[in-house]
Design a protein around this motif. Structure first.
Motif, PDB file in Angstrom:
ATOM      1  N   THR A 621       0.615  -1.136   0.195  1.00 22.42           N
ATOM      2  CA  THR A 621      -0.093  -0.040  -0.175  1.00 22.42           C
ATOM      3  C   THR A 621       0.888   1.282  -0.010  1.00 22.42           C
ATOM      4  O   THR A 621       0.690   2.239  -0.776  1.00 22.42           O
ATOM      5  CB  THR A 621      -0.947  -0.029   1.051  1.00 22.42           C
ATOM      6  N   GLU A 622       1.941   1.320   0.893  1.00 21.97           N
ATOM      7  CA  GLU A 622       2.912   2.350   0.829  1.00 21.97           C
ATOM      8  C   GLU A 622       3.441   2.518  -0.452  1.00 21.97           C
ATOM      9  O   GLU A 622       3.819   3.652  -1.109  1.00 21.97           O
ATOM     10  CB  GLU A 622       3.841   2.308   2.047  1.00 21.97           C
ATOM     11  N   ASP A 624       2.444   1.437  -3.593  1.00 21.58           N
ATOM     12  CA  ASP A 624       1.605   2.085  -4.559  1.00 21.58           C
ATOM     13  C   ASP A 624       1.214   3.450  -4.306  1.00 21.58           C
ATOM     14  O   ASP A 624       0.987   4.152  -5.126  1.00 21.58           O
ATOM     15  CB  ASP A 624       0.413   1.108  -4.532  1.00 21.58           C
ATOM     16  N   GLN A 625       1.153   3.912  -3.082  1.00 22.82           N
ATOM     17  CA  GLN A 625       0.855   5.329  -3.067  1.00 22.82           C
ATOM     18  C   GLN A 625       2.104   6.306  -3.580  1.00 22.82           C
ATOM     19  O   GLN A 625       1.875   7.312  -4.030  1.00 22.82           O
ATOM     20  CB  GLN A 625       0.721   5.795  -1.430  1.00 22.82           C
ATOM     21  N   SER A 626       3.226   5.639  -3.208  1.00 22.59           N
ATOM     22  CA  SER A 626       4.314   6.483  -3.864  1.00 22.59           C
ATOM     23  C   SER A 626       4.334   6.478  -5.224  1.00 22.59           C
ATOM     24  O   SER A 626       4.712   7.558  -5.975  1.00 22.59           O
ATOM     25  CB  SER A 626       5.996   5.924  -3.321  1.00 22.59           C
ATOM     26  N   MET A 627       3.978   5.562  -5.936  1.00 25.04           N
ATOM     27  CA  MET A 627       4.173   5.564  -7.373  1.00 25.04           C
ATOM     28  C   MET A 627       2.926   6.262  -7.974  1.00 25.04           C
ATOM     29  O   MET A 627       2.978   6.687  -9.234  1.00 25.04           O
ATOM     30  CB  MET A 627       3.979   3.823  -7.710  1.00 25.04           C
ATOM     31  N   SER A 628       1.893   6.190  -7.227  1.00 27.02           N
ATOM     32  CA  SER A 628       0.593   6.981  -7.680  1.00 27.02           C
ATOM     33  C   SER A 628       0.896   8.327  -7.570  1.00 27.02           C
ATOM     34  O   SER A 628       0.664   9.122  -8.818  1.00 27.02           O
ATOM     35  CB  SER A 628      -0.569   6.484  -6.874  1.00 27.02           C
ATOM     36  N   ALA A 629       1.789   8.674  -6.885  1.00 23.46           N
ATOM     37  CA  ALA A 629       2.140  10.216  -6.605  1.00 23.46           C
ATOM     38  C   ALA A 629       3.030  10.643  -7.880  1.00 23.46           C
ATOM     39  O   ALA A 629       2.943  11.790  -8.563  1.00 23.46           O
ATOM     40  CB  ALA A 629       2.745  10.498  -5.456  1.00 23.46           C
ATOM     41  N   VAL A 630       4.048   9.758  -8.342  1.00 22.56           N
ATOM     42  CA  VAL A 630       4.942   9.789  -9.477  1.00 22.56           C
ATOM     43  C   VAL A 630       4.255   9.934 -10.589  1.00 22.56           C
ATOM     44  O   VAL A 630       4.359  10.890 -11.467  1.00 22.56           O
ATOM     45  CB  VAL A 630       6.169   8.692  -9.297  1.00 22.56           C
TER      46      VAL A 630
END
Length: 642
Positions: A621-622, A624-630
């Protein structure tokens, strides 16, 4: 060793200075300290007594004696006890010492009609100040004597003892249950010394008493034991059983067995006091002693000139005499020579340098002025093998290889240890290659963290075979994928060329190249040193650390994510890199560009992001959140995610 200020005061007729002043003197002249604390109205200091002084200072009496010498106090006195009256008609059991080397001294005394009760407040407070829990007055009295005089003592319920006492070795497989072990039965072996009666084991000698003759609130008659046990046997038993006790610590470090003689009547007098275990009908046998008293230390001869030469300061004869007298050392003078006899309890004084060390520390090393060393025209010869190791190390580091140090102990080997540091590593290594392979495997896992497609390691270390020990060099090379092997070349060819270049750089004439098609090469440095051009210097051995900064790796696993994006041809790699790095979040450990190609008026850039946290394992989850921001940041710039 914890020391109570109130307890120490019992050894002086005049008030002692504050504990802080005592600590300052101890630190400068005798021992390091672990700090001070307050316990009720008492002050407590903990001193770090090293093994060379444990025989005489692991007690309040010994510490007070040391303090008296440091503070030049003449009012040091051992507390007085009334010598108890004995009943000659009362006879303790016979004691049979089966090995007088294992038990050099044994005192036994029978006491009838005692009263087991709670300890008086003064005893509870003194023991509590040094971290001891009160049990009952009788047991507390034995602990008090040990901490006061440095001699462990033990009491048995005499009505539970059958026949004579035997100080003997346990039989293989013999069992006993020890005090404070939760009624856990322990299995002993023939190397362990025990105290037993005709039927059973009463105690593990020098370590802990057993439950078979345990003193309880209903105990009326006791046997008092004061003995001296061999330090090696005690240590071996302690290691085998894992029982670390105050008693074992004192026997392991040993002490003069005359100290046992000194506390025989002291303990009896303490027990006879009404507030401890005494009654109107108490009867006490004479103490019966077994074994021989230990010989006193031999006199040591030392000259004034030797003292002053070794310390580098002109200490006057009067100052030397004063120091010796404060340390209770007797001496005679003949011309320039002192014949010094240490007190019996100082088992660490054997040679002139021991006497000089005592004089130096008491005088104060801080008072000795520093002086430049005399010019020495002698230049030691360069050790060729050591010089070769330095040259090899410099050569390999300069070419991007990292040095490792692996365990000397392995699961299998030609030579096994009698007392291995770990059960799964009982043998000395016969090669460096096994450890090298393990290190390659571990470092391959971290390759993404290094952004490396190649792992280059080397180790210089000793190996041990039936032919003897020698120093070897192991070089290991690992690739993360086939692409890396295609770029850099097969491992064996790379290592072969590396060794040839290293031999040339180090001036080695008899070249040895392993012929195996392998990614690890191991060579004998000792043999190579014989064919090396003789050198007269070790070179600049500190150059290896120049501009080097080391940081530890997180123990938590890392994860990788790839992102590929189409951007207009005029957009630079640095611009895209900055956008991704800005939005990847705090757990982005590193980021590298690994693929670029152009099509028409656009460029495809592919980045690999490595995530890792210093204090936890990252969840999907953590990540995926970082990659979504990218992804969102790149999309907002008008770029196309592939």
């Amino acid at each position: 060793m914890k020391l109570s200020h109130t307890w120490l005061q019992k050894y002086f007729t005049e008030p002692l200075p504050p504990l802080a002043e005592i600590e300052a003197a101890l630190v400068v002249h005798s021992f390091e300290t672990e700090g001070m604390s307050i316990y009720g109205d008492d002050a407590v200091i903990e001193i770090d007594v090293l093994p060379n002084r444990a025989h005489d200072v692991l007690s309040h009496a010994g510490a007070a004696r040391e303090i008296a010498a440091l503070l030049e106090r003449s009012d040091y006195r051992a507390p007085l006890y009334t010598t108890p009256q004995v009943d000659d008609t009362l006879v303790p059991p016979l004691v049979h010492i089966h090995d007088t080397e294992a038990c050099s001294r044994y005192h036994v005394r029978l006491i009838h009609n005692i009263n087991v009760q709670e300890s008086p407040l003064w005893l509870v407070q003194l023991l509590g100040a040094v971290g001891q829990k009160s049990i009952n007055a009788l047991v507390d009295a034995t602990n008090y004597i040990m901490l006061d005089r440095g001699t462990p003592v033990h009491v048995f319920d005499a009505d539970k003892v059958v026949g004579d006492i035997h100080v003997r070795y346990a039989r293989d497989g013999e069992t006993c249950t020890l005090l404070g072990s939760g009624e856990q039965e322990r299995t002993l072996n023939a190397s362990m010394l025990v105290i037993a009666d005709e039927e059973k084991i009463l105690a593990l000698a020098g370590i802990k008493g057993g439950t078979a003759a345990e003193v309880t609130s209903s105990t009326k008659n006791i046997l008092v034991e004061i003995a001296h046990f061999d330090p090696m046997i005690t240590r071996r038993t302690r290691n085998a059983t894992g029982l670390v006790t105050d008693s074992a610590k004192r026997f392991e470090n040993t002490f003069h067995n005359r100290m046992c003689d000194e506390v025989v009547d002291v303990l009896a007098a303490l027990i006879a006091e009404a507030e401890i275990a005494g009654t109107d009908t108490l009867r006490m046998s004479p103490a019966v002693s077994y074994g021989e008293a230990e010989a006193d230390p031999q006199a040591v001869s030392v000259t004034y000139n030797h003292i002053q030469s070794l310390l580098g300061v002109a200490i006057t004869h009067a100052e030397i005499h004063d120091i010796l007298e404060r340390l209770s050392m007797t001496y005679t003078v003949s011309d320039d020579t002192l014949l010094v006899t240490p007190p019996y309890y100082r088992k660490d004084i054997h040679i002139p340098e021991d006497i000089i060390e005592e004089i130096g520390r008491m005088y104060g090393y801080h008072r000795i002025p520093s002086q430049p060393l005399p010019h020495n025209l002698y230049t030691p010869e360069v050790h060729q093998e050591t010089a070769l190791m330095h040259r090899m190390r410099s050569f390999l580091v300069d070419r991007g290889w990292s040095e490792i140090m692996t365990y000397t102990f392995r699961k299998k080997g030609d030579i096994t240890m009698l007392n291995p540091v770990a059960k799964d590593k009982p043998a000395l290594r016969t090669n460096l290659s096994e450890g090298m392979q393990e290190s390659l495997d571990k470092n391959m896992y971290y390759a993404d963290l290094f952004a490396a497609d190649t792992i280059r390691l080397f180790e210089i270390g000793k190996v041990f075979t039936v032919q003897g020990e020698k120093r070897s060099l192991a070089i290991g090379l690992g690739y993360t994928d086939k692409k890396a092997r295609k770029i850099h070349g097969p491992e064996h060819e790379v290592l072969t060329q590396l060794l040839q270049d290293m031999y040339n750089a180090c001036g080695i004439h008899e070249v040895y190249i392993p012929q195996s098609e392998h990614h690890i090469h191991e060579i004998d440095i000792s043999k190579l040193a014989l064919s090396m051009d003789k050198v007269s210097t070790y070179g600049n051995t500190s150059a290896l650390l120049r501009h080097t900064r080391f940081t530890s790796l997180s123990p938590y696993p890392h994860s990788t994510r790839d992102v590929a994006v189409w951007v207009p041809a005029h957009v630079s790699q640095e611009t895209v890199h900055a956008i991704i790095r800005q939005h990847a979040g705090p757990y982005c450990f590193r980021m590298d560009l690994f693929d670029v190609f152009s099509k028409e008026d656009r460029i495809s850039l592919a980045f690999r992001i490595v995530f890792q946290a210093p204090d936890k394992t990252l969840t999907d989850t953590e990540l995926d959140q970082s990659m979504s921001a990218v992804y969102n940041a790149l999309t907002q710039e008008g770029y196309e995610i592939r």
